[in-house]
Design an enzyme around this catalytic site. Structure first.
Site, short mmCIF file in Angstrom:
data_model
loop_
_atom_site.label_atom_id
_atom_site.label_comp_id
_atom_site.label_asym_id
_atom_site.label_seq_id
_atom_site.Cartn_x
_atom_site.Cartn_y
_atom_site.Cartn_z
N PRO A 28 0.79 -1.07 -0.20
CA PRO A 28 0.02 -0.04 0.00
C PRO A 28 0.87 1.28 -0.16
CG PRO A 28 0.12 -0.95 2.23
CD PRO A 28 0.86 -1.95 1.27
N GLN A 82 -6.71 -1.70 2.83
CA GLN A 82 -5.81 -1.25 4.07
C GLN A 82 -6.65 -0.24 4.82
OE1 GLN A 82 -2.04 0.85 4.55
NE2 GLN A 82 -1.08 -0.86 5.57
N CYS A 112 2.43 3.07 9.92
CA CYS A 112 2.67 4.56 9.41
C CYS A 112 3.28 5.48 10.50
CB CYS A 112 1.31 4.93 9.11
SG CYS A 112 1.46 6.89 8.35
N ASN A 212 9.48 -6.65 3.99
CA ASN A 212 9.39 -5.28 3.42
C ASN A 212 10.36 -4.38 3.85
OD1 ASN A 212 7.42 -2.35 4.09
ND2 ASN A 212 7.80 -3.28 1.96
N ASP A 214 13.58 -1.95 1.36
CA ASP A 214 14.56 -2.02 0.19
C ASP A 214 14.44 -3.09 -0.63
OD1 ASP A 214 15.62 0.29 1.55
OD2 ASP A 214 17.04 -0.85 2.82
N SER A 236 8.05 -1.64 -2.65
CA SER A 236 7.39 -0.12 -2.08
C SER A 236 7.85 0.79 -3.13
CB SER A 236 7.39 0.02 -0.68
OG SER A 236 6.79 -1.17 0.38
N ARG A 237 8.82 1.47 -2.55
CA ARG A 237 9.33 2.44 -3.22
C ARG A 237 9.92 2.20 -4.49
NH1 ARG A 237 12.99 5.12 1.02
NH2 ARG A 237 13.24 3.02 1.49
C1 LIG Z 1 4.64 7.42 -0.49
C2 LIG Z 1 4.59 6.62 0.54
C3 LIG Z 1 3.43 6.15 0.93
C4 LIG Z 1 3.27 5.07 1.60
N1 LIG Z 1 2.04 4.68 2.01
C5 LIG Z 1 1.82 3.75 2.76
C6 LIG Z 1 0.46 3.01 3.42
O1 LIG Z 1 -0.81 3.66 2.59
N2 LIG Z 1 0.23 2.28 4.09
C7 LIG Z 1 1.21 1.59 4.30
O2 LIG Z 1 1.12 0.42 5.16
N3 LIG Z 1 2.58 1.90 4.25
C8 LIG Z 1 2.87 2.95 3.51
N4 LIG Z 1 4.09 3.33 2.93
C9 LIG Z 1 5.14 2.42 3.78
C10 LIG Z 1 5.68 1.34 2.39
O3 LIG Z 1 4.39 0.56 1.97
C11 LIG Z 1 6.93 0.52 3.03
O4 LIG Z 1 6.56 -0.31 4.00
C12 LIG Z 1 8.18 1.47 2.93
O5 LIG Z 1 8.15 2.08 1.74
C13 LIG Z 1 9.53 0.42 2.87
O6 LIG Z 1 9.69 -0.22 1.91
P1 LIG Z 1 10.69 0.38 0.97
O7 LIG Z 1 11.99 0.61 1.60
O8 LIG Z 1 10.59 -0.83 -0.19
O9 LIG Z 1 10.09 1.42 0.14
C14 LIG Z 1 4.30 4.40 2.11
C15 LIG Z 1 5.47 4.70 1.83
C16 LIG Z 1 5.77 5.86 0.82
C17 LIG Z 1 7.33 6.08 0.36
#
Ligand SMILES: Cc1cc2nc3c(=O)[nH]c(=O)nc-3n(C[C@H](O)[C@H](O)[C@H](O)COP(=O)(O)O)c2cc1C
Length: 331
Positions: A28, A82, A112, A212, A214, A236-237
């Site tokens: 999400p 979610q 969050c 989850n 990186d 995610s990102r």
């Molecule tokens: C722009 C943005 C919006 C996000 N929105 C949510 C969200 O709505 N719900 C959630 O559980 N995590 C949210 N996250 C967290 C990501 O789902 C994830 O847990 C986090 O970015 C770590 O993964 P990464 O290092 O691969 O980016 C958000 C992250 C970013 C950067």
């Protein structure tokens, strides 16, 4: 014969009563994973679990009309809605609405880091109120027939890494899967994700644990799966401006083959489609939202920086399409 951690990855992911034929999930992402974005991701990863943006339960509780971010296409499966809040009864009612909308699972956000949300007791602040977190899971599990899952972090800060106990409490309360972002709340999105904590949590839970943090490439996904023994990975990102990533990892896990990476033209065609679909779905608001997506697509090809600067200012769909068409002609 391949090692045990690899063998498991070719079998379906079992989330309670639900079987999902992919070990790679699209996370999400607030402001990103709307119906339009999910459709693009699903083109390359048709069997993967996707998540809506997080939805505030009070926007749903007693609401006459559901918020647009909760909208699910009847054809998109598997899909999780979610929710976030800290009130078990609000969440239970919102979860029922989520199931009516078509959710295959209901996910509760306990990760969050945003102040506005943690100050009101939601998101990652639930890590500091394990009894409330537990009550939330129990109430929601009782309210719906679909599996209830949780996404959280490893702790509030380095002095309060309590995920081992927290995760076990959630499992005992009836959570059917845990997605763990390997950072503390204090870390935000900075520093490396600490996958070693995901490994430790995996060792103490019986429900699936999804890693989850990186996961930006096929290689990172494999490294993470090997190091943690997790049941799957969530991207995610790495998917911002790159809706190909979940499909690339999924394909590799299923076939052992790497897909050919998208060319600059493939990326530009995807960006153009994204813009047009956001415009059709949300009108002018869609154009404003599209600007950040378009900027994310403009990476790694000649003229990308200049195009990015132009696209972040587009006012109409025609203007954006024209700029992208010109770039396609040059690439
Ligand atoms: C722009 C943005 C919006 C996000 N929105 C949510 C969200 O709505 N719900 C959630 O559980 N995590 C949210 N996250 C967290 C990501 O789902 C994830 O847990 C986090 O970015 C770590 O993964 P990464 O290092 O691969 O980016 C958000 C992250 C970013 C950067």
């Amino acid at each position: 014969m391949s090692p045990k951690w690899q063998q498991k990855l070719t079998t379906p992911l079992k989330i309670g009563s639900l079987e999902v034929n992919s070990r790679v999930l699209q996370s999400p992402l607030s402001g990103v994973t709307d119906l339009v974005f999910r459709r693009l991701v699903r083109r390359y990863a048709p069997e993967s679990m996707m998540y809506t943006e997080m939805v505030h339960a009070s926007q749903v509780y007693h609401a006459r009309e559901l918020p647009k971010i909760m909208e699910v296409d009847p054809n998109e499966k598997p899909i999780s809605i979610q929710l976030f809040d800290c009130r078990p009864n609000f969440l239970a009612e919102a979860a029922q609405k989520a199931v009516e909308e078509g959710a295959d699972t209901v996910d509760i956000n306990m990760g969050c880091p945003v102040n506005k949300i943690t100050k009101k007791g939601g998101g990652s602040s639930l890590l500091r109120q394990p009894e409330v977190a537990e009550a939330i899971v129990r109430n929601v599990v009782e309210a719906v027939s679909v599996p209830v899952t949780v996404k959280t972090r490893i702790g509030w800060d380095d002095h309060e890494i309590n995920i081992l106990e927290f995760a076990q409490r959630l499992e005992a309360a009836g959570a059917q899967m845990l997605t763990l972002h390997g950072r503390t709340r204090a870390q935000g999105y900075n520093g490396a994700a600490r996958w070693e904590w995901i490994k430790r949590v995996k060792e103490v839970l019986s429900i699936p644990v999804i890693a989850n943090g990186d996961i930006f490439s096929v290689e990172a996904a494999l490294k993470c799966l090997e190091e943690t023994g997790a049941d799957g990975v969530m991207c995610s990102r790495g998917t911002l401006g790159y809706p190909f990533l979940v499909g690339e990892i999924d394909h590799f896990l299923k076939t052992g083959q790497k897909l050919k990476p998208p060319t600059p033209v493939d990326k530009l065609l995807c960006a153009r489609e994204h813009l047009q679909a956001l415009w059709e779905y949300k009108g002018d608001r869609g154009i404003r939202q599209a600007r950040k997506h378009l900027a994310w697509y403009c990476k790694g090809f000649p003229g990308a920086v200049e195009l990015r600067n132009q696209l972040t200012q587009v006012k109409t769909v025609e203007q954006g399409v024209e700029l992208i068409n010109q770039a396609i002609g040059r690439n």
